[in-house]
Scaffold this active site. Structure first.
Site, short mmCIF file in Angstrom:
data_model
loop_
_atom_site.label_atom_id
_atom_site.label_comp_id
_atom_site.label_asym_id
_atom_site.label_seq_id
_atom_site.Cartn_x
_atom_site.Cartn_y
_atom_site.Cartn_z
N PRO A 11 57.60 60.47 37.72
CA PRO A 11 58.57 60.35 36.62
C PRO A 11 60.32 60.47 37.04
O PRO A 11 60.42 62.01 37.45
CB PRO A 11 58.59 60.49 35.56
N ASN A 12 61.21 59.55 37.71
CA ASN A 12 62.33 60.32 37.80
C ASN A 12 62.64 60.51 39.09
O ASN A 12 63.72 60.94 40.03
CB ASN A 12 63.15 61.29 36.91
N ARG A 19 70.72 61.68 41.48
CA ARG A 19 70.36 62.85 39.65
C ARG A 19 70.95 63.41 39.62
O ARG A 19 69.84 64.55 40.37
CB ARG A 19 68.75 62.48 39.71
N TYR A 24 69.48 68.94 42.00
CA TYR A 24 67.52 68.50 42.77
C TYR A 24 68.88 68.07 43.85
O TYR A 24 68.05 67.84 45.10
CB TYR A 24 67.27 67.52 41.81
N ASN A 75 54.61 66.18 42.94
CA ASN A 75 56.05 66.32 42.20
C ASN A 75 55.56 65.91 41.33
O ASN A 75 55.62 64.75 40.70
CB ASN A 75 57.33 66.21 43.12
N ALA A 78 58.31 65.56 34.61
CA ALA A 78 58.14 66.65 33.83
C ALA A 78 56.69 66.78 32.96
O ALA A 78 56.16 67.64 32.92
CB ALA A 78 58.90 65.84 32.63
N GLU A 99 51.33 72.44 44.15
CA GLU A 99 51.70 71.56 42.89
C GLU A 99 53.34 71.98 43.95
O GLU A 99 54.14 73.26 44.09
CB GLU A 99 52.23 72.39 41.28
N HIS A 101 58.06 71.44 42.93
CA HIS A 101 59.07 71.52 42.65
C HIS A 101 60.37 71.54 43.29
O HIS A 101 60.12 72.95 43.94
CB HIS A 101 59.34 72.43 41.91
N ARG A 108 65.05 78.06 34.71
CA ARG A 108 65.53 76.83 33.71
C ARG A 108 65.01 77.12 32.42
O ARG A 108 65.03 78.35 32.13
CB ARG A 108 64.76 75.34 34.31
C1 DQA Z 1 60.93 69.09 38.98
C2 DQA Z 1 61.25 69.86 37.60
C3 DQA Z 1 61.10 69.40 36.71
O1 DQA Z 1 61.10 70.28 35.81
C4 DQA Z 1 61.00 68.02 35.80
O2 DQA Z 1 61.11 67.03 34.77
C5 DQA Z 1 61.71 67.38 36.98
C6 DQA Z 1 62.02 67.66 38.58
C7 DQA Z 1 61.35 69.57 40.01
O3 DQA Z 1 60.92 68.88 41.06
O4 DQA Z 1 62.48 70.25 39.85
O5 DQA Z 1 61.01 65.57 36.77
O6 DQA Z 1 59.47 68.70 38.92
#
Ligand code: DQA
Length: 146
Positions: A11-12, A19, A24, A75, A78, A99, A101, A108
């Site tokens: 998501p996102n 964003r 990011y 990735n 959240a 995994e 990120h 954070r």
């Molecule tokens: C994320 C880190 C997560 O905590 C966050 O909710 C994201 C992006 C990252 O790529 O740093 O959406 O996965």
């Protein structure tokens, strides 16, 4: 045999570029995927990708990947921090999953320090912005080659 890699984004992550660029970076997801496709082509690997904002679609993708790909760069956004359903889907896939990120989640908010997925993943890469994906892909290649 050439490696088959699935790149999954949760998501996102379709909003990358606009964003929170201070967290990011300014690369879009398309930029990142184009870079990964170039690396995969150089290595003779076959790369497919999917981004979804829906937990169910990510679970379905992991189920379908079982036996069809050799490894996954994931990735989970959240969902990382609370989706037991995704954790179970990773286990059910029986695939090596990295995994990944963009941000260093440990630097954070406290709620981001916990991943419910890491324990069923091959490894975790984070904190290198868009480069996290390339690092994760290289690590996955090395794992698959040994
Ligand atoms: C994320 C880190 C997560 O905590 C966050 O909710 C994201 C992006 C990252 O790529 O740093 O959406 O996965």
């Amino acid at each position: 045999m050439s490696h088959r890699i699935l790149v999954l984004n949760g998501p996102n992550l379709n909003m990358l570029g606009s964003r929170e660029p201070e967290v990011y970076g300014s690369h879009t997801l398309e930029d990142i995927l184009a870079g990964l496709h170039t690396i995969a082509d150089e290595r003779g690997a076959v790369l497919t990708d999917l981004q979804s904002n829906s937990e169910g679609a990510l679970i379905d993708a992991l189920h379908q990947a079982r036996g069809k790909v050799d490894g996954v760069i994931f990735n989970p956004g959240a969902f990382t921090h609370y989706s037991i359903a995704l954790r179970d889907a990773i286990s059910a896939s029986e695939l090596p999953v990295v995994e990944t990120h963009l941000s260093n989640v440990h630097a954070r908010e406290e709620f981001r320090h916990r991943s419910v997925l890491s324990a069923v993943c091959l490894g975790v890469v984070g904190g290198f912005g868009a480069d996290s994906y390339a690092v994760a892909l290289e690590a996955l290649f090395r794992h698959l080659d040994t």
